[in-house]
Design a protein around this motif. Structure first.
Motif, short mmCIF file in Angstrom:
data_model
loop_
_atom_site.label_atom_id
_atom_site.label_comp_id
_atom_site.label_asym_id
_atom_site.label_seq_id
_atom_site.Cartn_x
_atom_site.Cartn_y
_atom_site.Cartn_z
N SER A 11 23.96 28.53 37.77
CA SER A 11 23.66 29.68 38.61
C SER A 11 24.88 30.59 38.69
O SER A 11 25.99 30.13 38.98
CB SER A 11 23.29 29.21 40.02
OG SER A 11 23.36 30.27 40.95
N LYS A 12 24.69 31.88 38.44
CA LYS A 12 25.79 32.83 38.56
C LYS A 12 26.24 32.98 40.01
O LYS A 12 27.42 33.21 40.28
CB LYS A 12 25.38 34.18 37.98
CG LYS A 12 25.37 34.21 36.47
CD LYS A 12 26.76 33.93 35.92
CE LYS A 12 26.76 33.76 34.42
NZ LYS A 12 28.13 33.45 33.91
N LEU A 13 25.33 32.85 40.95
CA LEU A 13 25.73 32.92 42.36
C LEU A 13 26.55 31.70 42.76
O LEU A 13 27.42 31.79 43.63
CB LEU A 13 24.50 33.07 43.26
CG LEU A 13 23.88 34.46 43.27
CD1 LEU A 13 22.69 34.50 44.21
CD2 LEU A 13 24.90 35.53 43.67
N GLN A 14 26.29 30.55 42.13
CA GLN A 14 27.16 29.40 42.39
C GLN A 14 28.57 29.68 41.89
O GLN A 14 29.56 29.31 42.52
CB GLN A 14 26.61 28.14 41.72
CG GLN A 14 27.41 26.88 42.07
CD GLN A 14 27.33 26.52 43.54
OE1 GLN A 14 26.26 26.18 44.04
NE2 GLN A 14 28.46 26.59 44.24
N GLN A 62 43.76 39.20 32.51
CA GLN A 62 42.57 40.04 32.44
C GLN A 62 41.59 39.52 31.39
O GLN A 62 40.40 39.76 31.47
CB GLN A 62 42.94 41.49 32.09
CG GLN A 62 43.90 42.12 33.09
CD GLN A 62 45.30 42.08 32.56
OE1 GLN A 62 45.77 41.04 32.10
NE2 GLN A 62 46.00 43.19 32.63
N ALA A 63 42.10 38.84 30.35
CA ALA A 63 41.25 38.40 29.27
C ALA A 63 40.58 37.07 29.55
O ALA A 63 39.69 36.65 28.83
CB ALA A 63 42.07 38.27 27.98
N ARG A 64 41.00 36.38 30.65
CA ARG A 64 40.43 35.07 30.89
C ARG A 64 40.02 34.88 32.35
O ARG A 64 40.07 33.81 32.91
CB ARG A 64 41.41 33.96 30.48
CG ARG A 64 42.77 34.03 31.16
CD ARG A 64 43.71 33.03 30.50
NE ARG A 64 45.03 33.06 31.10
CZ ARG A 64 45.42 32.23 32.05
NH1 ARG A 64 44.61 31.33 32.53
NH2 ARG A 64 46.65 32.30 32.53
N VAL A 65 39.59 35.94 32.92
CA VAL A 65 39.23 35.92 34.33
C VAL A 65 37.75 35.62 34.53
O VAL A 65 37.20 36.05 35.50
CB VAL A 65 39.57 37.27 34.98
CG1 VAL A 65 38.93 37.39 36.35
CG2 VAL A 65 41.05 37.44 35.14
N SER A 66 37.07 35.01 33.63
CA SER A 66 35.68 34.73 33.86
C SER A 66 35.57 33.47 34.69
O SER A 66 35.83 32.39 34.18
CB SER A 66 34.96 34.50 32.53
OG SER A 66 35.55 33.47 31.84
N PRO A 67 35.25 33.57 36.01
CA PRO A 67 35.26 32.39 36.82
C PRO A 67 33.96 31.66 36.69
O PRO A 67 33.34 31.19 37.61
CB PRO A 67 35.45 32.93 38.22
CG PRO A 67 34.79 34.24 38.19
CD PRO A 67 34.87 34.73 36.78
N GLY A 68 33.49 31.57 35.68
CA GLY A 68 32.23 30.90 35.49
C GLY A 68 32.31 29.63 34.75
O GLY A 68 33.24 29.07 34.54
#
Length: 232
Positions: free
Chosen positions: A74-77, A225-231
């Motif tokens: 879930s993206k909201l998670q 900035q290139a690795r800020v995907s908190p997913g």
């Protein structure tokens, strides 16, 4: 590779020293000389990594988001996880505390503080956009406005926690924020499955740090900035 690892360590040492000085003295009063003394590096080493005090501040800003969290179904998670982990890191990591302190330092008139908020808002906008595309958000939700509201709300909550108890209850306050915030934007079936708990912050952060350590120096050398995907 050894030279690259030394450069990464030196950059980190400089950032930690700058964060400590900014936190203690404020951005305007802090000097490059104080940062050099705290870091124990030469002026040449500092200017190799950062061209000015403002670039140092931007480097500190980036530490808010310089961690990749485990992906979730879930993206909201993932949105919840980013907020909970930010709260945990604010209590435990001086660099993150200094980053938020700089962003909220109204006395830093000669520092452009908008990048700190822009990075954070952009991160939340990306997650909310993906959440809406996957059907997790209610139809009426405006992604851009929601991202800005969440960042503003989190900023206020963490400031109140700092003033009241040096952020000792911050994770709990962020849980309460999400408990009030999420029902207004989330599809009920998705809301019922979200894990919004104080304990989750430490679990997710521990997993993220294990995965980052396993990735090694190559991952650490990638700009935030290139690795800020908190997913966040």
């Amino acid at each position: 590779m050894a030279r690259q690892e030394r450069a990464i360590r030196t950059r980190r040492t400089i950032l930690e020293a700058a964060a400590a000085v900014f936190d203690e003295r404020g951005y305007t009063s802090a000097t490059i000389g104080e940062i050099l003394e705290r870091a124990g590096v030469t002026k040449g080493a500092l200017y190799f990594h950062f061209g000015s005090k403002e670039e140092l501040a931007v480097g500190v800003f980036e530490e808010q988001l310089a961690i990749t969290l485990p992906p979730q179904s879930s993206k909201l998670q993932e949105l919840v996880d980013s907020g909970l982990v930010m709260a945990r890191r604010l209590r435990s990591e001086p660099l993150v505390r200094a980053s938020v302190g700089l962003a909220l330092d109204q006395g830093a008139m000669d520092l452009d503080r908008t990048p700190a908020f822009r990075m954070w808002i952009d991160q939340n906008t990306q997650m909310l956009t993906e959440a809406k595309a996957s059907g997790e958000l209610l139809q009426h939700v405006d992604v851009a406005e929601t991202a800005e509201l969440l960042v503003g709300s989190f900023s206020g909550v963490q400031l109140l926690s700092q003033l009241r108890c040096q952020r000792q209850d911050l994770e709990r306050r962020v849980v309460v924020l999400f408990e009030h915030f999420l029902p207004s934007i989330t599809v009920p079936a998705v809301l019922a499955k979200l894990d919004i708990s104080v304990e989750r912050a430490e679990r997710v952060l521990a997993q993220a740090l294990r995965e980052e350590a396993a990735a090694g120096p190559a991952q650490a050398s990638v700009p935030a900035q290139a690795r800020v995907s908190p997913g966040a």
